[in-house]
Design an enzyme around this catalytic site. Sequence first.
Site, mmCIF file in Angstrom:
data_model
loop_
_atom_site.group_PDB
_atom_site.id
_atom_site.type_symbol
_atom_site.label_atom_id
_atom_site.label_comp_id
_atom_site.label_asym_id
_atom_site.label_seq_id
_atom_site.Cartn_x
_atom_site.Cartn_y
_atom_site.Cartn_z
ATOM 1 N N GLU A 188 15.983 1.380 13.486
ATOM 2 C CA GLU A 188 15.971 -0.085 13.614
ATOM 3 C C GLU A 188 17.257 -0.713 13.099
ATOM 4 O OE1 GLU A 188 12.417 -1.342 11.613
ATOM 5 O OE2 GLU A 188 11.137 -0.572 13.226
ATOM 6 N N CYS A 223 10.069 2.854 26.920
ATOM 7 C CA CYS A 223 10.083 4.317 26.791
ATOM 8 C C CYS A 223 9.411 4.971 27.985
ATOM 9 C CB CYS A 223 9.404 4.751 25.495
ATOM 10 S SG CYS A 223 10.434 4.472 24.044
ATOM 11 N N GLU A 235 11.096 8.135 20.884
ATOM 12 C CA GLU A 235 11.049 8.933 22.115
ATOM 13 C C GLU A 235 12.429 9.012 22.755
ATOM 14 O OE1 GLU A 235 9.170 6.415 21.141
ATOM 15 O OE2 GLU A 235 7.239 6.327 22.157
HETATM 16 N N1 THU Z 1 8.549 2.281 18.520
HETATM 17 C C1 THU Z 1 8.825 3.560 18.875
HETATM 18 O O1 THU Z 1 9.582 4.263 18.200
HETATM 19 N N2 THU Z 1 8.272 4.048 20.012
HETATM 20 C C2 THU Z 1 7.457 3.321 20.823
HETATM 21 O O2 THU Z 1 7.157 3.752 21.912
HETATM 22 C C3 THU Z 1 6.942 2.049 20.368
HETATM 23 C C4 THU Z 1 7.725 1.387 19.304
HETATM 24 C C5 THU Z 1 9.178 1.745 17.303
HETATM 25 C C6 THU Z 1 10.269 0.759 17.603
HETATM 26 C C7 THU Z 1 10.331 -0.036 16.304
HETATM 27 O O3 THU Z 1 11.166 0.656 15.419
HETATM 28 C C8 THU Z 1 8.896 0.016 15.788
HETATM 29 O O4 THU Z 1 8.242 1.045 16.499
HETATM 30 C C9 THU Z 1 8.135 -1.297 15.971
HETATM 31 O O5 THU Z 1 8.261 -1.756 17.266
#
Ligand code: THU
Length: 235
Positions: free
Chosen positions: A147, A192, A158
């Site tokens: 993030e 994703c 992913e």
């Molecule tokens: N997130 C993922 O890593 N994969 C997903 O498919 C859904 C969301 C993460 C992105 C962000 O860092 C956090 O979850 C909240 O959205």
Amino acid sequence: MDINDLYDHNYVPYSKKATAAVVRSKSGKWFPGVRIENISYPLSISATQNALFYCLSEGHKPVELFTNEINMSMIPSWEKEFGFTANSLDSNELQNITFENPVLDSNINKMKQLKQLLDMAVVGESDFPVSAIVETEQGYFTGVNIECTSWNMGLCAERVAIAKALTFGSQKLISLEIHTRKGEFSSPCGACRQVIIEHLPKKQIHLHHADDSESIHFSEDLLPHSFSSSSLSNR
Ligand code: THU
């Protein structure tokens, strides 16, 4: 693998313009990245983001970035956030670097690995760690979510895993495992899913939920009527 291989590992079926980036970490390790396009263009991952997020996803601190995407508008913001310096990539100067392949062999306990990986996620904004493992013909590649304070500049677990597998030259992505301990039901986001369908068509996606249960879905079932257009695919 060295810097010249990076250009061959690009996934650029739409622009045909290969790019490369490498990041040097404080520990002296080098992290490569290649450009990975998507048929939905805004979902494309730059070589710079790929290399930088690979470094961060392995728990290393980026110090120097070398990229031939030096004019990319997102770079100053990432520089500020993660405290590295960006330079133009001069492949001749970096000829002697070899990259350590992060692939894991097939004996891993996937669930144990997914749980351990959650601690590597960079989740200062959400405190919602996600982990992913993609199986390829070479073995397994891992990813966690990264993030940024500007939310749209981060990347999901992913996509970090898929980007790493392609950077190291994987030709066949066989299956994908996704885990989070905080969501009741671990489920890949829409963006994703669009990336998954491009690299893992008709492949099994294993969702490992917070209560340790697992559900297995074909990628097409996760995104019926996904975006595609022959006018883009045939370029
Ligand atoms: N997130 C993922 O890593 N994969 C997903 O498919 C859904 C969301 C993460 C992105 C962000 O860092 C956090 O979850 C909240 O959205």
